[in-house]
Design an enzyme around this catalytic site. Structure first.
Site, PDB file in Angstrom:
ATOM      1  N   HIS A   1      17.565   5.194  35.747  1.00  0.00           N
ATOM      2  CA  HIS A   1      18.954   5.274  34.966  1.00  0.00           C
ATOM      3  C   HIS A   1      19.809   5.821  36.599  1.00  0.00           C
ATOM      4  CE1 HIS A   1      21.858   4.867  31.898  1.00  0.00           C
ATOM      5  NE2 HIS A   1      22.528   5.830  32.845  1.00  0.00           N
ATOM      6  N   GLU A   2      19.548   6.455  36.841  1.00  0.00           N
ATOM      7  CA  GLU A   2      20.467   6.792  38.012  1.00  0.00           C
ATOM      8  C   GLU A   2      19.964   6.266  39.267  1.00  0.00           C
ATOM      9  OE1 GLU A   2      22.395   8.957  37.101  1.00  0.00           O
ATOM     10  OE2 GLU A   2      21.977   9.492  34.976  1.00  0.00           O
TER      11      GLU A   2
ATOM     12  N   HIS B   1      22.754   3.358  39.178  1.00  0.00           N
ATOM     13  CA  HIS B   1      24.100   4.021  39.169  1.00  0.00           C
ATOM     14  C   HIS B   1      24.274   3.270  40.880  1.00  0.00           C
ATOM     15  CE1 HIS B   1      26.208   4.863  35.913  1.00  0.00           C
ATOM     16  NE2 HIS B   1      24.794   5.497  35.360  1.00  0.00           N
TER      17      HIS B   1
ATOM     18  N   CYS C   1      25.040   6.706  28.171  1.00  0.00           N
ATOM     19  CA  CYS C   1      25.611   6.734  29.503  1.00  0.00           C
ATOM     20  C   CYS C   1      27.552   7.436  29.447  1.00  0.00           C
ATOM     21  CB  CYS C   1      25.517   5.053  30.246  1.00  0.00           C
ATOM     22  SG  CYS C   1      26.055   5.474  32.358  1.00  0.00           S
TER      23      CYS C   1
END
Length: 164
Positions: free
Chosen positions: A129-130, A133, A87
């Site tokens: 993953h994004e 966030h 990351c």
């Protein structure tokens, strides 16, 4: 180009707000994010990682850059796989993360039009993953407390670099 926010920056822990204006400012921000992502050799970059607490990210898993705005995950396949993830907000840290192999997603493009698609493999992993966030979830939240403890010194070193 944007400065990447790293672990310890409070913006990374906030739940981002939905995008409501699909204008030239948004397009310019997305272009700058794509430039930043490529500069740092990333495959994805979420708005909170550049200090913008809004629900969008950019990704490029080999088919060119895609802007993903106000994303939703509609379906998650129960079949999972474990793979190493890095990351940009955690320089030089790589951890094994379990994620769904296939997902069905819905999001808006830069014109505000809705897009629905099924992603699998690497594209599904990057999207998840994004997406994390945007909800203030970081890769260290997806590993065991024991593994987090092993990374403690590196995490403290990263957090010390945050300008407050």
């Amino acid at each position: 180009m944007y400065r990447i926010r790293v672990f310890g920056d409070p913006v990374l822990r906030k739940r981002a707000k939905p995008v409501t204006k699909f204008d030239d400012n948004l397009k310019k921000t997305i272009e700058r994010m794509i430039e930043t992502m490529y500069h740092y050799d990333g495959v994805g970059l979420a708005a909170p990682q550049v200090g913008i607490s809004q629900r969008f990210f950019v990704m490029d898993v080999g088919n060119g850059p895609v802007a993903v705005i106000n994303p939703e995950i509609l379906e998650i396949d129960p079949e999972t796989e474990v793979a190493e993830e890095g990351c940009l907000s955690f320089p030089e840290i790589f951890v094994e993360i379990e994620r769904s192999k296939r997902i069905k997603v819905k999001y808006q493009n830069t014109r505000g039009e809705y897009v629905e698609e099924e992603l699998e493999g690497y594209a599904a992993r990057v999207f998840q993953h994004e997406f994390d966030h945007l909800n203030g979830v970081l890769i260290i939240d997806r590993i065991s407390p024991a593994k987090r403890l092993l990374l403690r010194k590196k995490l403290m070193d990263i957090a010390r670099t945050v300008k407050r």
